[in-house]
Enzyme design. Structure first.
Site, mmCIF file in Angstrom:
data_model
loop_
_atom_site.group_PDB
_atom_site.id
_atom_site.type_symbol
_atom_site.label_atom_id
_atom_site.label_comp_id
_atom_site.label_asym_id
_atom_site.label_seq_id
_atom_site.Cartn_x
_atom_site.Cartn_y
_atom_site.Cartn_z
ATOM 1 N N GLU A 40 1.697 -5.339 -4.685
ATOM 2 C CA GLU A 40 1.097 -4.286 -5.526
ATOM 3 C C GLU A 40 2.154 -3.601 -6.399
ATOM 4 O O GLU A 40 3.359 -3.757 -6.183
ATOM 5 C CB GLU A 40 0.396 -3.239 -4.653
ATOM 6 C CG GLU A 40 1.347 -2.532 -3.688
ATOM 7 C CD GLU A 40 0.907 -1.111 -3.347
ATOM 8 O OE1 GLU A 40 0.649 -0.316 -4.271
ATOM 9 O OE2 GLU A 40 0.870 -0.787 -2.146
ATOM 10 N N LYS A 105 -1.786 5.242 -12.419
ATOM 11 C CA LYS A 105 -2.218 4.667 -11.142
ATOM 12 C C LYS A 105 -3.635 4.113 -11.310
ATOM 13 O O LYS A 105 -4.529 4.831 -11.762
ATOM 14 C CB LYS A 105 -2.183 5.763 -10.065
ATOM 15 C CG LYS A 105 -2.688 5.331 -8.700
ATOM 16 C CD LYS A 105 -2.487 6.458 -7.696
ATOM 17 C CE LYS A 105 -3.300 6.230 -6.445
ATOM 18 N NZ LYS A 105 -3.174 7.346 -5.474
ATOM 19 N N ASP A 157 -12.254 12.823 0.456
ATOM 20 C CA ASP A 157 -11.185 11.945 -0.046
ATOM 21 C C ASP A 157 -10.982 10.766 0.903
ATOM 22 O O ASP A 157 -10.314 10.877 1.933
ATOM 23 C CB ASP A 157 -9.889 12.753 -0.208
ATOM 24 C CG ASP A 157 -8.830 11.960 -0.962
ATOM 25 O OD1 ASP A 157 -9.027 10.747 -1.186
ATOM 26 O OD2 ASP A 157 -7.800 12.554 -1.319
ATOM 27 N N SER A 159 -9.881 6.683 0.573
ATOM 28 C CA SER A 159 -9.318 5.740 -0.392
ATOM 29 C C SER A 159 -10.267 4.580 -0.677
ATOM 30 O O SER A 159 -10.911 4.036 0.231
ATOM 31 C CB SER A 159 -8.000 5.181 0.138
ATOM 32 O OG SER A 159 -7.509 4.195 -0.741
ATOM 33 N N ALA A 160 -10.299 4.172 -1.941
ATOM 34 C CA ALA A 160 -11.066 2.985 -2.334
ATOM 35 C C ALA A 160 -10.478 1.714 -1.714
ATOM 36 O O ALA A 160 -11.118 0.661 -1.753
ATOM 37 C CB ALA A 160 -11.104 2.868 -3.857
ATOM 38 N N ASP A 161 -9.277 1.814 -1.131
ATOM 39 C CA ASP A 161 -8.735 0.645 -0.418
ATOM 40 C C ASP A 161 -9.697 0.212 0.688
ATOM 41 O O ASP A 161 -9.854 -0.985 0.961
ATOM 42 C CB ASP A 161 -7.386 0.981 0.231
ATOM 43 C CG ASP A 161 -6.288 1.268 -0.787
ATOM 44 O OD1 ASP A 161 -6.531 1.117 -2.003
ATOM 45 O OD2 ASP A 161 -5.183 1.650 -0.349
ATOM 46 N N LYS A 178 -0.484 5.283 6.546
ATOM 47 C CA LYS A 178 0.485 6.356 6.759
ATOM 48 C C LYS A 178 -0.116 7.474 7.571
ATOM 49 O O LYS A 178 -1.289 7.792 7.432
ATOM 50 C CB LYS A 178 0.926 6.922 5.411
ATOM 51 C CG LYS A 178 2.145 6.248 4.912
ATOM 52 C CD LYS A 178 3.090 7.225 4.219
ATOM 53 C CE LYS A 178 4.336 6.486 3.834
ATOM 54 N NZ LYS A 178 4.212 5.823 2.545
HETATM 55 N N1 PSU Z 1 0.667 4.371 1.167
HETATM 56 C C1 PSU Z 1 2.007 4.235 1.147
HETATM 57 N N2 PSU Z 1 2.651 3.978 -0.023
HETATM 58 C C2 PSU Z 1 1.962 3.811 -1.187
HETATM 59 C C3 PSU Z 1 0.530 3.925 -1.153
HETATM 60 C C4 PSU Z 1 -0.063 4.205 0.036
HETATM 61 O O1 PSU Z 1 2.617 4.363 2.185
HETATM 62 O O2 PSU Z 1 2.584 3.585 -2.234
HETATM 63 C C5 PSU Z 1 -0.256 3.680 -2.404
HETATM 64 C C6 PSU Z 1 -0.925 2.288 -2.316
HETATM 65 O O3 PSU Z 1 -0.918 1.699 -3.599
HETATM 66 C C7 PSU Z 1 -2.353 2.620 -1.917
HETATM 67 C C8 PSU Z 1 -2.553 3.924 -2.637
HETATM 68 O O4 PSU Z 1 -3.293 1.645 -2.261
HETATM 69 O O5 PSU Z 1 -1.322 4.610 -2.495
HETATM 70 C C9 PSU Z 1 -3.691 4.711 -2.073
HETATM 71 O O6 PSU Z 1 -3.986 5.758 -2.943
HETATM 72 P P1 PSU Z 1 -5.359 6.570 -2.772
HETATM 73 O O7 PSU Z 1 -5.218 7.279 -1.449
HETATM 74 O O8 PSU Z 1 -5.385 7.502 -3.938
HETATM 75 O O9 PSU Z 1 -6.464 5.567 -2.774
HETATM 76 MN MN MN Z 2 -8.023 9.537 -2.730
#
Ligand code: PSU
Ligand code: MN
Length: 322
Positions: A40, A105, A157, A159-161, A178
């Site tokens: 990524e 992002k 909140d 994540s879309a992951d 994390k």
């Molecule tokens: N967790 C980490 N390092 C990162 C990210 C997450 O330890 O760099 C990044 C990854 O790209 C992950 C994104 O997909 O943050 C998630 O962001 P959000 O919570 O806004 O979906």
């Molecule tokens: Mn988010």
């Protein structure tokens, strides 16, 4: 885009939709059914400070190669969704010459917009999975996935992951999520979504900076087993899968100390009124300050380890697929 093959032109007959550019090396590896590992780019532009981010991006590619696989770093480069970024693009993502050209992002929802606008976009786990799958890549190495944030009951909140893992067939190798997140809720969400979580040689979910979260996952003893589990998961109609690798022991941080640093980082985020997609980058950088850079060292070590494991697993999958 000379020298770059495109994998589709106009989905749904939609003229003007930018085609995905796949680096020739990646395209050849895929055509020959050799192992490929997606990487990524949000971790480069928003996850780690310069110059660690550039060194890391290059090192992960070398780690994948050293295990006999081909790396494909994913991002949107001048509006073109790109699978296999060139070094010049990595440099730009790590440190733009001009702050106004800093890559944004890009998560799943942002892909179409940023491509249409012709901008540079650093893809999160969700967006990287989406582009990797379209290119035919099924193994992806990252550090930590996004998940259910602490306080999600109020903020919504999530994540879309997680939703991407539920729909897109990519095996994501990570160190868990994390500890800035709500890990039990994240695991519950994954279970609801039908996303298997395997532990690399362990039966417990790693907590990113430390090996232990107290949360059980399915034990995967080696790469051959992961490959069989992945193929079976796909054969039974499953989509995404997670392989969680504990951080290298010599870099793991003390769980209680990290927890205190996270608490301080979360307070700072609340006080600063940080919302939406800014939350994760803010917390990562606050945590780096709170731990005096120790979190960055641990992050780099585990990212590189995950790249190596992902390449081994991609190799084992390639053997099954021959
Ligand atoms: N967790 C980490 N390092 C990162 C990210 C997450 O330890 O760099 C990044 C990854 O790209 C992950 C994104 O997909 O943050 C998630 O962001 P959000 O919570 O806004 O979906
Ligand atoms: Mn988010």
């Amino acid at each position: 885009m000379t020298g770059r093959a495109t994998i589709y032109d106009h989905p749904q007959g939609c003229a003007g939709v930018p085609a995905i550019a796949v680096a020739p090396e990646v395209r050849t590896a895929l055509a020959q059914r050799r192992p490929v590992v997606a990487l990524e780019s949000t971790v480069i532009s928003h996850g780690l400070p310069y110059p660690h981010n550039l060194e890391l991006a290059r090192a992960m590619e070398q780690d994948v190669r050293a295990q006999g696989a081909t790396p494909a770093t994913v991002g949107i480069v001048a509006g073109v969704p790109t699978v296999g970024m060139e070094d010049a693009a990595l440099q730009h993502f790590a440190r733009p010459d001009d702050e106004r050209r800093r890559p944004v992002k890009v998560s799943r929802r942002d892909l179409g917009y940023v491509a249409a606008a012709g901008g540079d976009g650093a893809t999160t786990v969700a967006a990287t999975m989406a582009l990797a799958a379209l290119a035919g890549i099924h193994v992806f190495a990252t550090g930590g996935i996004g998940g259910v944030h602490r306080g999600a009951r109020e903020t919504w909140d999530i994540s879309a992951d997680l939703t991407e893992l539920a729909r897109t067939p990519v095996l994501v190798v990570c160190a868990g999520a994390k500890a800035i997140l709500d890990l039990p809720a994240t695991l519950e969400y994954l279970e609801t979504s039908g996303v298997p979580v395997l532990g690399w040689g362990v039966g417990e979910l790693p907590a990113f900076y430390s090996a232990s979260s107290g949360l059980p996952v399915a034990l995967a003893p080696d790469a051959a087993f992961v490959a069989r589990a992945w193929c079976a998961h796909r054969a039974f109609g499953g989509a995404g899968m997670l392989l969680a690798v504990p951080p290298p022991a010599e870099y793991a941080l003390n769980g209680a100390a990290v927890e205190e640093a996270i608490t301080r980082a979360l307070h700072r985020a609340t006080a600063a009124g940080v919302r939406g997609q800014a939350v994760t980058p803010f917390l990562l950088s606050a945590l780096a300050q709170e731990t005096g850079g120790e979190s960055v060292r641990a992050n780099i070590a585990l990212l590189r380890q995950n790249a190596r494991v992902a390449a081994q697993v991609a190799g084992a999958i390639a053997v099954l697929a021959q």
